[in-house]
Design a protein around this motif. Structure first.
Motif, PDB file in Angstrom:
ATOM      1  N   ARG A 181       0.876  -1.184   0.000  1.00  0.00           N
ATOM      2  CA  ARG A 181       0.000   0.000   0.000  1.00  0.00           C
ATOM      3  C   ARG A 181       0.903   1.220   0.000  1.00  0.00           C
ATOM      4  NH1 ARG A 181      -5.756  -1.136   1.593  1.00  0.00           N
ATOM      5  NH2 ARG A 181      -5.917   1.127   1.629  1.00  0.00           N
ATOM      6  N   ASP A 201       1.079   5.658  -0.497  1.00  0.00           N
ATOM      7  CA  ASP A 201       0.272   6.874  -0.401  1.00  0.00           C
ATOM      8  C   ASP A 201       1.166   8.040  -0.795  1.00  0.00           C
ATOM      9  OD1 ASP A 201      -1.113   9.190   0.451  1.00  0.00           O
ATOM     10  OD2 ASP A 201      -2.207   8.037   1.960  1.00  0.00           O
ATOM     11  N   SER A 227       2.503  10.243   1.877  1.00  0.00           N
ATOM     12  CA  SER A 227       3.395   9.704   2.901  1.00  0.00           C
ATOM     13  C   SER A 227       4.808  10.270   2.707  1.00  0.00           C
ATOM     14  CB  SER A 227       3.417   8.179   2.787  1.00  0.00           C
ATOM     15  OG  SER A 227       4.657   7.674   3.210  1.00  0.00           O
ATOM     16  N   ALA A 270      -9.709   6.460  -0.532  1.00  0.00           N
ATOM     17  CA  ALA A 270      -9.194   5.463   0.419  1.00  0.00           C
ATOM     18  C   ALA A 270     -10.223   4.369   0.694  1.00  0.00           C
ATOM     19  CB  ALA A 270      -8.786   6.145   1.725  1.00  0.00           C
ATOM     20  N   LEU A 315      -2.518   5.145  -3.199  1.00  0.00           N
ATOM     21  CA  LEU A 315      -3.514   6.174  -2.927  1.00  0.00           C
ATOM     22  C   LEU A 315      -2.920   7.533  -3.300  1.00  0.00           C
ATOM     23  CD1 LEU A 315      -6.384   6.365  -1.680  1.00  0.00           C
ATOM     24  CD2 LEU A 315      -5.266   6.907   0.510  1.00  0.00           C
TER      25      LEU A 315
END
Lengths: 430, 430
Positions: B4, B6, B9, B275, B310
């Motif tokens: 996963r 993002d 992040s 999400a 994401l």
């Protein structure tokens, strides 16, 4: 001694097979050495590039930036004669005009099922151009590689060229500027290819590498292929001249020698239906060799790889040419169009007695990077398409999906790919 | 565990680099073994082919002719269900219709100098098609390779397919017949590639070899390249699905699994701005894996190579997709056309929530042989052009020669190629 063949000879089939089987390429095995260079450049980037450049080109990159500056390029332009600059500009314009005609068209259509289909061509984002160093740094080859890339719309065209002892031929820099090269780096060899493929601190990587080079460069291109695209790896150049008695023996001899002077591994073959003409050409070759500046190279090529093939009728030339699949084919005959229409395999055809290959090498417009060593059977010369790629497009709505779902699910089931089937079934509620 | 990521992040840049760096291909080094097989087939032809076929496929070619007979093909057709035959015919028609639009045009024009320029496209004379054996013998892949060759006009299309224990899947023979394959030989592996490249007593050589295969086949294609043409060497398949909340999570999960079920080395990546949608897809993948027939393969692929990324806004997907340069790109979003227009690197784009890749894999018409492993940056899917080659044409008369001679001779002089200059000068009496 140059070979003489005659299709009416009892040994012709064997003689012709022997001609086709001549090994013109030295197969120097540099695979391991090249692998080591590539690994070093991948590992330590600019440092490895500097090490190899010092070792192979006797150039200390701590005394001179690896990138060639705008000032150097301007100075190089100033050092080239106006006649040569004008000739380069003339060639570049004609090459661009020809290659613009090769720009492919996008396609988009809706078919009876309601599906929208098509494709889109886009230029490569970045291309690396290898230019050999020293005397092999031909500005015409630079134009033939760089101009089509820019016509295609390549945004970042990066040239590498070795500078032995720090020296770069001014005409090469001038040609690069004319062709619109965006960045020039004074490095060569397998280390330059590795830098283009994987990048260093100062050279960003490219998506494809094109251009001629020695055995190390060719091996490096093969080894980085996959990580980046490459063009074909060219072998020694070759010409087949088909001539009848309307051709001039002295002119034909010059055409054969123009190929032979490139390289001892080059090959020039004359096919004619006139024994007297064949003798006259052979004599003219010997006479011209006496005064040719590059006579040692040309004589070796003609002696080792050259041939004159006598045919009973010009039509016999068609099958022989197709077996040879030559890079260059000159049809110095009274009716070149009819003969050209019967040829299947040739990289480029030059029509009629007034069309020397040399015009095509420099200024006509078509690309002079052409398939060698019989590869015209399955490949083409360099073109605008080599600097573009195609993305196919498919869009369907519920109606088109209903029309296409059945056969697609049947094939998915036949291949045992159930998730494929499900990805369709779930959309149509089956 | 599937990754996963993002974009918001702090570790995203590293996470994404790690995703791109996954090594999905086993690099089994079979170079030496393949070189030995090729040398043996070159040396002893059919005898070597029979030896290797006995050893690797447990098939004695003295009990069965190497060429598959018309009777066998007819029997195979009879053994395939009407539904499957109809689906194959439906697919073949649509593939042919799409690839006919890719037929290139010849060009011929006379420019201001009086020079006649242009090019001519001709089909390859002969092509070899490698079809893998056993369960990997996908009839859809056979159509995707064979139909474009026949559309291009290839005269002789030769198929090789290994027959382990003498068994050939009927649907493969039926698909070959439908696609117009001219000759079928029950041999496979590097020995079949060598036979296609160099010929044996019973198999005449071809000019180019296409089609997928295992590590031995891929290595053999690399080794015979140059003697014959080859298509790209395909890596494991991959899909990127860009989806917004207008997509259905269950359907999206099926699309990801359709890629994953191919091969443990396949890769499925979802990019979404939602999400909750990401979580729902992840859950749906796990749920569907419970009952999927090929769940072991699909689960391994999803676990080792799968990812959900994401993004803060859908626009961020563009740069990520271009870095991945995926073979397949599904745009399961409300406005797929706008997004598609911004993508630079992708082999094929599937537009909208109603366009599963599986429709393109089987019946839509565009080719499903597409560039893998980031090579969409520099290469395109298989097309009609891969079965044709281009010969450039140049014809000039005395007037055009006068117009072009000066710059050409100037460049020949600059490159020190005097025979080139002479071949022009002698024609114009200079």
């Amino acid at each position: 001694m140059m070979r003489r063949l005659d299709t009416r000879s009892a040994t012709f089939a064997d003689d012709f097979a022997a001609l086709l089987a001549i090994q013109r390429e030295l197969s120097e095995d540099v695979t391991a050495a090249v692998a080591e260079i590539i690994a070093a450049v991948k590992a330590t980037g600019d440092a490895a590039l500097a090490d190899y450049t010092k070792r192979f080109d006797r150039l200390d990159l701590s005394t001179m930036p690896v990138r060639v500056s705008a000032e150097e390029i301007a100075a190089a332009r100033g050092a080239v004669s106006d006649e040569a600059l004008d000739a380069l500009a003339f060639a570049a314009r004609r090459i661009a005009a020809f290659h613009e005609r090769q720009m492919p068209r996008d396609e988009r259509f809706t078919d009876a099922s309601g599906a929208t289909l098509g494709w889109r061509w886009t230029p490569l984002s970045s291309v690396g151009l290898y230019v050999p160093g020293g005397r092999a740094a031909y500005p015409s080859s630079l134009l033939m590689n760089a101009v089509p890339a820019k016509v295609a719309g390549v945004g970042r065209l990066v040239m590498v060229v070795p500078a032995p002892d720090g020296v770069l031929p001014p005409i090469v820099l001038a040609a690069a500027e004319l062709a619109g090269v965006d960045e020039i780096y004074r490095v060569g060899g397998a280390q330059a290819v590795a830098a283009l493929a994987f990048g260093t601190e100062t050279i960003r990587p490219v998506d494809k590498i094109v251009g001629p080079g020695n055995a190390y460069v060719a091996a490096a291109k093969r080894q980085v292929f996959g990580s980046v695209g490459i063009d074909m790896v060219a072998g020694p150049s070759e010409v087949v001249v088909v001539a009848d008695r309307t051709a001039d023996p002295d002119v034909t001899a010059a055409d054969l020698l123009a190929q032979a002077e490139h390289d001892e591994a080059a090959q020039s073959v004359l096919i004619t239906d006139d024994a007297g003409f064949a003798d006259a050409v052979a004599a003219a070759v010997e006479a011209q060799l006496e005064t040719l500046p590059r006579r040692e190279v040309a004589a070796a090529s003609w002696r080792d790889n050259g041939a004159i093939i006598l045919v009973g009728a010009l039509q016999e030339a068609v099958a022989l040419v197709d077996r040879i699949a030559p890079e260059h084919l000159e049809l110095a005959v009274a009716d070149p169009e009819t003969l050209a229409g019967k040829i299947t395999h040739a990289g480029a055809i030059f029509l009629g007695t007034m069309t020397p290959e040399a015009i095509g090498d420099y200024v006509a417009g078509p690309n002079h990077v052409l398939p060698t060593s019989r590869s015209a059977r399955f490949s083409s010369g360099l073109s605008t398409l080599d600097f573009m790629k195609r993305t196919t497009l498919l869009g369907i709505d519920r109606g088109a999906l209903d029309a296409l779902a059945g056969p697609a699910m049947a094939l998915a089931a036949a291949e045992g790919l159930d998730a494929h089937r499900l990805s369709i079934a779930k959309r149509i509620g089956r």
